[in-house]
Structure formats: C-alpha cells, structure tokens
Design a protein around this motif. Structure first.
Motif, short mmCIF file in Angstrom:
data_model
loop_
_atom_site.label_atom_id
_atom_site.label_comp_id
_atom_site.label_asym_id
_atom_site.label_seq_id
_atom_site.Cartn_x
_atom_site.Cartn_y
_atom_site.Cartn_z
N PHE A 59 37.81 -14.39 -47.30
CA PHE A 59 37.28 -15.07 -48.48
C PHE A 59 37.61 -16.57 -48.50
O PHE A 59 37.47 -17.21 -49.53
CB PHE A 59 37.84 -14.42 -49.75
CG PHE A 59 37.17 -13.13 -50.12
CD1 PHE A 59 35.88 -13.11 -50.62
CD2 PHE A 59 37.83 -11.92 -49.97
CE1 PHE A 59 35.26 -11.92 -50.97
CE2 PHE A 59 37.23 -10.72 -50.31
CZ PHE A 59 35.93 -10.72 -50.81
N THR A 60 38.05 -17.10 -47.38
CA THR A 60 38.47 -18.51 -47.35
C THR A 60 37.36 -19.44 -47.84
O THR A 60 37.62 -20.42 -48.53
CB THR A 60 38.89 -18.90 -45.92
OG1 THR A 60 39.88 -17.97 -45.48
CG2 THR A 60 39.45 -20.30 -45.88
N ASP A 61 36.12 -19.14 -47.47
CA ASP A 61 35.00 -20.00 -47.85
C ASP A 61 34.15 -19.42 -48.98
O ASP A 61 32.98 -19.79 -49.14
CB ASP A 61 34.12 -20.28 -46.62
CG ASP A 61 34.85 -21.12 -45.59
OD1 ASP A 61 35.58 -22.04 -45.99
OD2 ASP A 61 34.74 -20.81 -44.38
N LEU A 92 41.90 -15.42 -50.30
CA LEU A 92 41.51 -15.54 -51.71
C LEU A 92 42.18 -16.76 -52.34
O LEU A 92 43.36 -17.02 -52.11
CB LEU A 92 41.93 -14.29 -52.49
CG LEU A 92 41.12 -13.01 -52.27
CD1 LEU A 92 41.85 -11.84 -52.93
CD2 LEU A 92 39.72 -13.13 -52.84
N SER A 93 41.44 -17.48 -53.16
CA SER A 93 42.06 -18.56 -53.94
C SER A 93 42.94 -17.92 -55.03
O SER A 93 42.86 -16.71 -55.29
CB SER A 93 40.97 -19.41 -54.60
OG SER A 93 40.29 -18.64 -55.58
N ASP A 94 43.77 -18.75 -55.66
CA ASP A 94 44.62 -18.23 -56.74
C ASP A 94 43.79 -17.55 -57.82
O ASP A 94 44.15 -16.50 -58.35
CB ASP A 94 45.45 -19.36 -57.36
CG ASP A 94 46.55 -19.83 -56.43
OD1 ASP A 94 46.84 -19.12 -55.43
OD2 ASP A 94 47.11 -20.91 -56.67
N HIS A 95 42.65 -18.19 -58.13
CA HIS A 95 41.79 -17.64 -59.20
C HIS A 95 41.31 -16.24 -58.84
O HIS A 95 41.44 -15.30 -59.65
CB HIS A 95 40.60 -18.56 -59.43
CG HIS A 95 39.57 -18.00 -60.35
ND1 HIS A 95 39.79 -17.83 -61.70
CD2 HIS A 95 38.31 -17.54 -60.12
CE1 HIS A 95 38.71 -17.30 -62.26
NE2 HIS A 95 37.81 -17.12 -61.33
N ILE A 111 45.96 -7.31 -49.82
CA ILE A 111 45.62 -8.73 -49.89
C ILE A 111 46.62 -9.52 -49.05
O ILE A 111 47.84 -9.37 -49.22
CB ILE A 111 45.65 -9.24 -51.35
CG1 ILE A 111 44.64 -8.46 -52.21
CG2 ILE A 111 45.35 -10.73 -51.41
CD1 ILE A 111 44.70 -8.80 -53.69
N TYR A 112 46.10 -10.36 -48.16
CA TYR A 112 46.95 -11.23 -47.35
C TYR A 112 46.53 -12.68 -47.57
O TYR A 112 45.38 -12.95 -47.95
CB TYR A 112 46.82 -10.87 -45.87
CG TYR A 112 47.19 -9.43 -45.60
CD1 TYR A 112 48.51 -9.01 -45.59
CD2 TYR A 112 46.19 -8.47 -45.40
CE1 TYR A 112 48.85 -7.68 -45.36
CE2 TYR A 112 46.52 -7.14 -45.18
CZ TYR A 112 47.85 -6.75 -45.16
OH TYR A 112 48.18 -5.44 -44.95
N SER A 113 47.47 -13.58 -47.34
CA SER A 113 47.15 -14.99 -47.63
C SER A 113 46.21 -15.57 -46.58
O SER A 113 45.32 -16.35 -46.91
CB SER A 113 48.43 -15.81 -47.73
OG SER A 113 49.19 -15.67 -46.55
N ASP A 114 46.40 -15.22 -45.32
CA ASP A 114 45.51 -15.77 -44.29
C ASP A 114 45.33 -14.76 -43.15
O ASP A 114 45.93 -13.68 -43.15
CB ASP A 114 46.03 -17.10 -43.76
CG ASP A 114 47.45 -17.01 -43.26
OD1 ASP A 114 47.81 -15.96 -42.68
OD2 ASP A 114 48.23 -17.96 -43.45
N GLU A 115 44.51 -15.15 -42.19
CA GLU A 115 44.14 -14.22 -41.12
C GLU A 115 45.34 -13.82 -40.27
O GLU A 115 45.50 -12.65 -39.92
CB GLU A 115 43.06 -14.86 -40.24
CG GLU A 115 42.57 -13.94 -39.13
CD GLU A 115 41.33 -14.49 -38.42
OE1 GLU A 115 40.62 -15.33 -39.01
OE2 GLU A 115 41.09 -14.07 -37.28
#
Lengths: 124, 270
Positions: A59-61, A92-95, A111-115
């Motif tokens: 979901f980065t973009d 995912l963004s914070d929102h 849910i993970y912060s990055d790849e």
C-alpha cells in the motif's frame, strides 16, 4: 467528477516463506474504491496462478481508500482463506493503519511497515 | 520475477467535506476508537447495547457472510448524486419502515456519530413485529455520495451497510449494500430458518422505494445476493452473551423492579 486511477502490479518474490511456499506481492498505486474490484481480483488471480501461498499487498503508493475499498479487502481475505493462503499488507500510512484498526481488519490481516519487514517475518 | 499490470480509469465522485485542516478525503472516515461512545441520547431513544461496545466488522461475526446489494434507478431526476444523497441522509428516518426507528444524534449523520435504533422484530415468520430490540450503528464513513455504518457487538448483524448514490448511463442510482454476518448462533438460526434475513431485505427495499417515492419516481428495486463465506465462525459463538435482542428483553423485564427501587430511594418531601 474526476477520474480515479488505479494500477496493480504482481511480483513474485524470489524467496519463499517458512513452509517453502511462493510469496507474491501486489503493488497498488492509486485509489481503492468500489471500481477496484475487477482489478484487485484479477491481480489476486495472477498471484494465485503463479502458485503463491503468501499474498502481500503493498500500500506504499495508495492514495485513497473509501469504505467500499475496505469491503473489497474483506471479500479478498475470505477468498484467500478459502484457498488456504495467507494475506498480509505493508506500506500503510498512519491514517490507513488506523482505519485497519477501526474496522478490525488488523485482527485478521498481518500488517508490516515495509516490504523487508514483511519478507523477514514470513521467513524468506 | 514476473510483472504484470492492470490499469483502469473510472469516474468516481470525490468527497469534498472539510474538517479543520485534515485532508478532506481522510475526514470522511470516523476517528479511531476502541469502544463506541454515545455522547447524547435523543428523546425517545434508549441507550442500550451500544455505548461501550466495540464496533464489529464482518470478520467478528458468527454466521455466513452475505453481500446484499439493493438498487433503484431514479429516472428523470435533475439533481446531482450529492444532492440526492443529502436529501436521503436528511430524511434517513422518514424512509425507514414503521417498525424501524433511527435516532441520529443532534450532530446529524457524520463520521463517528452514533445512530441509536429502536426496532421491532417478529418472533416467528408470519407473526407481527412486536419484539423490541434496542441497538444502534456508528457512522464509519461519510462523504458527499456515500455513507457507511458499522454495527456494534451484539447487533443482529456484524458488519457494514453502505448507502450511496451514483450516476450510471445518465441515470441516478441509489444503492444499499450490506456486507455482514449474523453476530451469533441465535441470530444465525433466525436468519437461516426463521425469516430474519427476508425481513432485513424488506427493510432496505422499503427504504429505496420510499426514497424513489420522495422524488415521484416509480422505483423498481433490484436485489443481488452473494454468499461471500458459507462457513460459520465457531470461535465467535460466544458473541451470544452480547445479543442485543436478549439484553433488551432482560432490560424490559427488569424495568418495573428498577422503577420500584427508584421510588424507594426517593427522599420524602418535608
């Protein structure tokens, strides 16, 4: 009315998860609304046909997701579970992380912060 | 590594409401909460089975997950989808069937607000609706053309109902779409075998027919049902402890005793 743009790319990660299964990453760019259903399900079908047991949504973009988009993720999750696959997300963004918590999707989707964190957690 | 791409372009109305300095599209979502807080109780409503409950998505329910889509074409109306949506939300209660009373808060239908509900359900198919259920829903998402409510734990269904207006081939289309599971085994039995599902279908059909009537349109409501997940989730069978119908009955049975106790606690006037 403005046009909504959405694109999804399916990548197969060269590694495998803890059980030796294929990992597929779906890169999402744009808006996820009710109009995204066919694109999302097509991307999932591509990932599945490549033999993936781990499905990662990137979901980065992501620019925007409405409540219909969240509903699509629930139906995708059910399909994934029925195929005995596993669904995770990252970027995912914070929102939208808060939206996952509010809608309690975080109780069923990892849910993970990055790849790199996601791949490491999945054991590749 | 393989790479494939799908790209689509489609018209989609964008929310325009602004709340403070927040991104207007983000402001369409309710603020994060763990438990629902009822800030005010409108006159005539009962604050029961909502305050303090967690919102429940379809993933937290017990029964089979269904997606039901009800649609009506509003032919010949010279209004925008946002204008029709504003009228719909402004008359949300008016379009409900008589046995279903919604009590929006004074703030109206906005993200994070709670709509308390007093409903009456039939005990068995074919019998009149007289069993009361006090419950409510939280507005999860609201923009100019879409509004989604999320149910609290104990509500007959766990999940979301989305109300929207869009334009298709030059005609406005109003839609109610639910993505829900019955919350617990009792609701599942009522849903599958005792007509609760049909009653819910009649409610959304009534709402869309009423909306069309408001605009002087002879509305033909279509319904599409998809069984998203045929399995029940036994891990959520304990949701039965929060069953709003049972708790409403217990509350009503206890009402005379609470009244007597209040009378007994009153200080005599000197």
């Amino acid at each position: 009315m403005e046009p909504t743009k959405l694109s999804m790319k399916v990548r197969n990660h060269p590694g495998a998860n803890n059980h030796g299964s294929q990992i597929s990453i779906i890169d999402i760019e744009g808006d996820i609304t009710s109009t995204a259903e066919n694109i999302l399900m097509d991307a999932y079908t591509q990932a599945t046909s490549a033999g993936a047991k781990e499905i990662l949504l990137n979901f980065t973009d992501l620019e925007y997701m409405n409540s219909s988009g969240i509903g699509l993720l629930v139906t995708l999750l059910i399909r994934v579970n029925r195929q005995k696959q596993h669904l995770s997300v990252f970027g995912l963004s914070d929102h939208y992380r808060q939206i996952f918590e509010l809608t309690r999707l975080d109780e069923a989707i990892s849910i993970y912060s990055d790849e790199s964190e996601a791949i490491a957690a999945l054991g590749s | 590594m393989t790479e494939q791409s799908n790209t689509a372009t489609a018209d989609d109305s964008l929310p325009t409401k602004v709340s403070g300095t927040k991104d207007p599209r983000q402001a369409a979502w309710a603020e994060p909460i763990e438990h629902i807080k009822v800030r005010e109780v409108p006159e005539g409503a009962t604050n029961l089975n909502v305050d303090g409950r967690q919102p429940a998505s379809p993933l937290q329910g017990f029964g089979q997950m269904w997606q039901k889509t009800f649609r009506v074409r509003l032919s010949g109306i010279d209004l925008s989808p946002a204008e029709v949506m504003a009228i719909w939300m402004g008359n949300f209660q008016k379009f409900q069937p008589p046995e279903n009373t919604f009590y929006p808060s004074m703030a109206g239908i906005k993200p994070g607000e709670v709509l308390l509900i007093q409903a009456k359900v039939p005990p068995l198919p074919g019998l009149p609706s007289f069993l009361p259920v006090s419950t409510g829903v939280m507005v999860l998402y609201a923009d100019d053309t879409t509004m989604t409510v999320m149910t609290p734990e104990g509500h007959p269904e766990a999940g979301w109902n989305t109300f929207s207006v869009s334009e298709e081939d030059g005609t406005l289309v109003a839609q109610c779409q639910s993505l829900c599971r019955p919350s617990d085994p009792i609701y599942e039995v009522f849903n599958r075998f005792l007509g609760a599902s049909s009653q819910q279908d009649r409610i959304w059909t009534h709402v869309l027919v009423s909306l069309a009537d408001h605009f002087g349109v002879q509305g033909q409501v279509t319904m599409a049902k998809v069984l998203v997940d045929p399995k029940v989730q036994w891990k959520h069978a304990r949701n039965i402890w929060q069953n709003a119908a049972i708790r409403t009955m217990v509350y009503l049975v206890g009402s005379p005793f609470r009244w007597v106790r209040r009378m007994g606690n009153r200080k005599p006037e000197s």
